[in-house]
Design a protein around this motif. Structure first.
Motif, short mmCIF file in Angstrom:
data_model
loop_
_atom_site.label_atom_id
_atom_site.label_comp_id
_atom_site.label_asym_id
_atom_site.label_seq_id
_atom_site.Cartn_x
_atom_site.Cartn_y
_atom_site.Cartn_z
N TRP A 188 40.36 34.73 29.86
CA TRP A 188 40.32 33.89 28.66
C TRP A 188 41.06 34.56 27.52
N GLN A 189 40.80 35.86 27.35
CA GLN A 189 41.46 36.56 26.25
C GLN A 189 42.97 36.61 26.49
N LEU A 214 47.52 25.57 16.26
CA LEU A 214 46.24 25.48 16.98
C LEU A 214 45.44 24.27 16.53
N SER A 259 35.71 34.84 20.49
CA SER A 259 36.68 35.53 21.35
C SER A 259 37.23 36.76 20.67
N THR A 287 50.40 29.57 12.90
CA THR A 287 49.41 29.61 13.97
C THR A 287 48.28 28.64 13.69
N LEU A 302 44.40 33.29 25.42
CA LEU A 302 44.48 33.17 23.96
C LEU A 302 45.61 34.02 23.41
N GLU A 303 45.72 35.26 23.93
CA GLU A 303 46.77 36.14 23.44
C GLU A 303 48.14 35.58 23.76
N LEU A 323 48.84 32.90 21.16
CA LEU A 323 49.16 33.47 19.86
C LEU A 323 50.54 34.13 19.88
N LEU A 344 37.32 30.78 18.56
CA LEU A 344 38.26 31.84 18.22
C LEU A 344 37.52 33.06 17.68
#
Lengths: 278, 75
Positions: free
Chosen positions: A75-76, A112, A64, A108, A79-80, A83, A61
């Motif tokens: 990938w980003q 996670l 990134s 969060t 992840l976004e 989130l 994390l």
């Protein structure tokens, strides 16, 4: 989930009396210490997995976040999306943006870490969910416990919070004799206890099922003297693959359920006045 | 074997106990999911919210079955 676990359990007891494969037992969850034994920091395999996977999660994390670009890559973007999912679907949906903002980091983190810890159960080489013993879910549950008590006390004061929770309005007076203790026990014990049991029992049953299927497969294919029963091994192998995939789904689902429940417990503790405004 | 004992069970009884413990939650989950599906069919635009509520309900029901699972090991 639980129903399939039950089938697994009964299969264990019916097959175990023959000279069969090495079946998983509850001792899998009490492995011997491997590091720093004798000190207060004694580690066994499961604790080592926890530390390892926490470091990995933080590193992934952190890197990134450091390399985040204005136009997100694949990938980003993923992840976004995760989130945003936690923020919008779990927290804001239940609390609204105004009150939810303060709890987004906590939920969060819960989501996670529980998700990644659960996923360890199906990662080859680790093969054990880090949430599969009672301590880790208990820590998460105690965190949630303190958060919803603090949320309630901050909003209404200890007396006001307890009064609202134990004596909900609109009941005939004698009912309170029964209702008040039940509500208090629910606040103090049942909520954190049920959060804990739900998570770790799910992970234990999942691990037992996966281990059972693969142990049986190995026995049918390799160790069994009678080669006529080898086709059964294909069946257990297919079952093992199915349950492994199922476990991935359970990992997501349990993380989701834990964070949704934590959110709604906190939301129930917040003063109800603002709810009508949002 | 004395005359009082008419039947004997060897092995662990807790698996049977777990089976009994899973009966009620199994029925409950079925009703829950069925009703959520019904609601979704009536009002497809509420599907997301209904699904979240259904999962919440399932979580509560599931604990009962999981308690049985834990007790099978404890007993």
């Amino acid at each position: 989930m639980a129903v399939i676990a039950g089938m697994g359990l009964s299969a264990v007891s019916t097959l175990a009396d023959a000279s069969g494969p090495e079946f998983p037992t509850i001792d899998d969850f009490l492995p011997p210490t491997i590091l720093f034994s004798g000190t207060p920091f004694a580690m066994n395999r499961i604790i080592f997995i926890r530390v390892l996977i926490t470091v990995v999660l933080v590193l992934v994390l952190g890197i990134s976040a450091k390399r985040a670009k204005f136009i997100p890559g694949r990938w980003q973007g993923l992840l976004e999306w995760v989130l945003d999912f936690v923020k919008n679907t779990i927290v804001y949906e239940a609390m609204g943006e105004e009150r939810g903002k303060r709890y987004v980091p906590m939920i969060t983190t819960l989501f996670l870490s529980i998700f990644v810890f659960n996923l360890c159960g199906v990662i080859p080489g680790l093969n054990m969910a880090a949430t599969a013993t009672i301590t880790m879910p208990l820590v998460f549950a105690i965190w949630t416990f303190f958060q919803y008590w603090i949320a309630g006390i901050r909003g209404r004061g200890l007396g006001g919070f307890l009064r609202d929770e134990m004596f909900p309005a609109g009941m005939p007076k004698p009912v309170y004799i029964l209702l008040a203790p039940i509500q208090l026990i629910e606040l103090l014990l049942i909520r954190p206890f049920s959060l804990t049991v739900r998570l770790f029992a799910n992970m234990i049953s999942g691990h037992l099922l996966v281990a059972l299927c693969y142990a049986a497969t190995q026995w049918f294919f390799i160790e069994s003297a009678n080669k006529a029963i080898m086709p059964l091994g294909a069946l257990t192998l297919a079952g093992g693959i199915f349950i492994t995939l199922f476990e991935i789904a359970v990992a997501v689902l349990q993380a989701f359920i834990f964070s949704v429940l934590a959110t709604s417990y906190i939301n129930m503790s917040l003063p109800p006045k603002e709810e009508s405004i949002q | 074997m004395d005359i009082i004992t008419l039947a004997e069970i060897t092995g662990s009884l807790s698996t049977i106990g777990y089976g009994l413990a899973a009966l009620g939650p199994g029925l409950g989950m079925g009703i829950l999911v069925g009703k959520a599906l019904e609601g979704t069919a009536r009002q497809p635009e509420a599907a997301g919210r209904l699904q979240t509520m259904m999962l919440l309900g399932i979580a509560f029901v599931e604990v009962i079955a999981l308690l049985g699972f834990v007790l099978a090991f404890v007993a």
